[in-house]
Design a protein around this motif. Sequence first.
Motif, PDB file in Angstrom:
ATOM      1  N   LYS A  59      75.567  53.967 -29.082  1.00 36.72           N
ATOM      2  CA  LYS A  59      75.316  54.890 -30.180  1.00 36.72           C
ATOM      3  C   LYS A  59      74.052  54.440 -30.916  1.00 36.72           C
ATOM      4  N   ALA A  60      73.389  55.399 -31.543  1.00 32.92           N
ATOM      5  CA  ALA A  60      72.091  55.109 -32.154  1.00 32.92           C
ATOM      6  C   ALA A  60      72.182  53.992 -33.182  1.00 32.92           C
ATOM      7  N   GLN A  61      73.268  53.956 -33.970  1.00 33.67           N
ATOM      8  CA  GLN A  61      73.361  52.952 -35.028  1.00 33.67           C
ATOM      9  C   GLN A  61      73.572  51.543 -34.479  1.00 33.67           C
ATOM     10  N   ASP A  62      73.971  51.435 -33.205  1.00 35.43           N
ATOM     11  CA  ASP A  62      74.240  50.126 -32.609  1.00 35.43           C
ATOM     12  C   ASP A  62      73.107  49.650 -31.707  1.00 35.43           C
ATOM     13  N   ALA A  63      72.093  50.482 -31.501  1.00 37.07           N
ATOM     14  CA  ALA A  63      71.119  50.225 -30.439  1.00 37.07           C
ATOM     15  C   ALA A  63      70.334  48.939 -30.657  1.00 37.07           C
ATOM     16  N   ASN A  66      71.128  59.764 -28.896  1.00 34.13           N
ATOM     17  CA  ASN A  66      70.697  60.807 -29.818  1.00 34.13           C
ATOM     18  C   ASN A  66      69.753  60.224 -30.873  1.00 34.13           C
ATOM     19  N   GLY A  67      69.181  61.126 -31.679  1.00 33.41           N
ATOM     20  CA  GLY A  67      68.309  60.697 -32.754  1.00 33.41           C
ATOM     21  C   GLY A  67      66.854  60.704 -32.335  1.00 33.41           C
ATOM     22  N   LEU A  68      65.998  60.193 -33.221  1.00 36.28           N
ATOM     23  CA  LEU A  68      64.557  60.284 -33.041  1.00 36.28           C
ATOM     24  C   LEU A  68      63.875  58.937 -32.832  1.00 36.28           C
ATOM     25  N   ASP A  69      64.561  57.826 -33.069  1.00 38.08           N
ATOM     26  CA  ASP A  69      63.880  56.549 -33.230  1.00 38.08           C
ATOM     27  C   ASP A  69      64.103  55.539 -32.114  1.00 38.08           C
ATOM     28  N   GLY A  70      64.924  55.868 -31.108  1.00 31.71           N
ATOM     29  CA  GLY A  70      65.331  54.867 -30.128  1.00 31.71           C
ATOM     30  C   GLY A  70      64.198  54.299 -29.297  1.00 31.71           C
TER      31      GLY A  70
END
Length: 336
Positions: A74-78, A102-106
Motif C-alpha cells: 500500500k502507498a503508505q507503507d511503500a 495507487n497514488g502519485l508519489d511512488g
Amino acid sequence: MRIAVIGAGALGGTFAALLSRAGHEVEVTARGAQLKAIRARGIRLSGGFGESTALVTASETVSARPELLLLCTKAQDAEAALRQNMGVPGGLDGVPVIVVQNGLDGVAMAERLLPASDCFGLLAIIAANYTTPGEVRITTAAPSYLGRGSGPADAATRHWQGMLSAAVPVIAQDNFVGAQWTKLIVNMLNGLPAITGLTVQQVVAHRGLRLAMTRSMREAVMVGIAKGVRFGALQGLGNARLRFFSQMPIALGQVLPLSMKWRMGNVPNLGSTQQSLRRGQPSEIDFLNGAIVREGAAAGIRTPVNAAITALVHEVEQSGEFLSPERALARIAAAA
C-alpha cells in the motif's frame, strides 16, 4: 529471471503467481498469517487469470539481490518497506524497480531511495480480492500500464513491458504521469464502499451514493485541470473525456461511474480500501481521496466531498463499523 515482490497482498500476490507461472524465480515478502500460508501452500490464484498455485519463496524481507523488483505494498507503507529490504546482500540500488500502487508519489520515492535504479510505475486496473491468507481471487482481469514521466514510453519501458507481458497483460504507457491522475479518478470508486461495507457495484447502483461518487470524481478532475495535468489515456478515459466530464451537470456526469461499473462486470468487487479495513489494516485513503484534498489545497480548489470521504474512511478504521448509505450521505452533505 530472479524477481522479488515486496508485499504479497492482492496485487502483489497476483503478479507473483503469474510471474512464477511464466517460469520466473519469484520471492515474495509477507508477514504473519500471509507469510505462514504462502510458505505452507503457496499462492492460490483463481478467477479471471485462471486457476493455479504458485510455490514461491516467501520471507519477511528479500533474502537475495533480485534482477527485478516489484514494490506492491500500500502507498503508505511503500517507503518503509523499501528501506527494510535495502540491506539485502549486494543491496537494491541498481536493481530495476517497478512500483505497483495507487497514488502519485511512488516512483519519485523509489528514485530518491535507489538513485542508481531504473524506476517505473505500473497502474493495475485488475480487481483482486484477498480476504483469506495465501489466496487471491481475480474479479476483473484487465491490462496493467507501465511507464514513467510525461513523454512517450521509452525503450526501457518497452523492454520491461515485453518481459512482463509473457506473464500478464501489460501496456507501455505514454504520458505516465497523466495516466496516474486518470487512475486516481478511477480510484474514487474505493472510498464509499469502504465507508458503507457495500460492493463497488452496489454503491454505483445506489442513486445517492452514485451522485456523491460523481462529485468526488468531479473535484478530482478539477484539481488536475488546475494543476495543468494532461490526463493520460486509460481504460476508455482520457484528457478530452475527463475535461468534458468536468463541464457536465452532475446528473449527466453519473455516466462516468456507471461506465466503470459496466467494465467491472457482475462479480462483487469490494475495492482495495474496504479489503484493507476488513483485514483490520490501515487503508491508503490518504493517498486516494486524501491526495485530491492535498493537491486541491495547493491549487486553491475546494474539495469538500473528498475531504468528507477521507475523514469517514478513517472513522470506520477506528470504529470497525460501517455506516448506512443514509448516514454516510448525511455526513457528506453536512461537510460539503
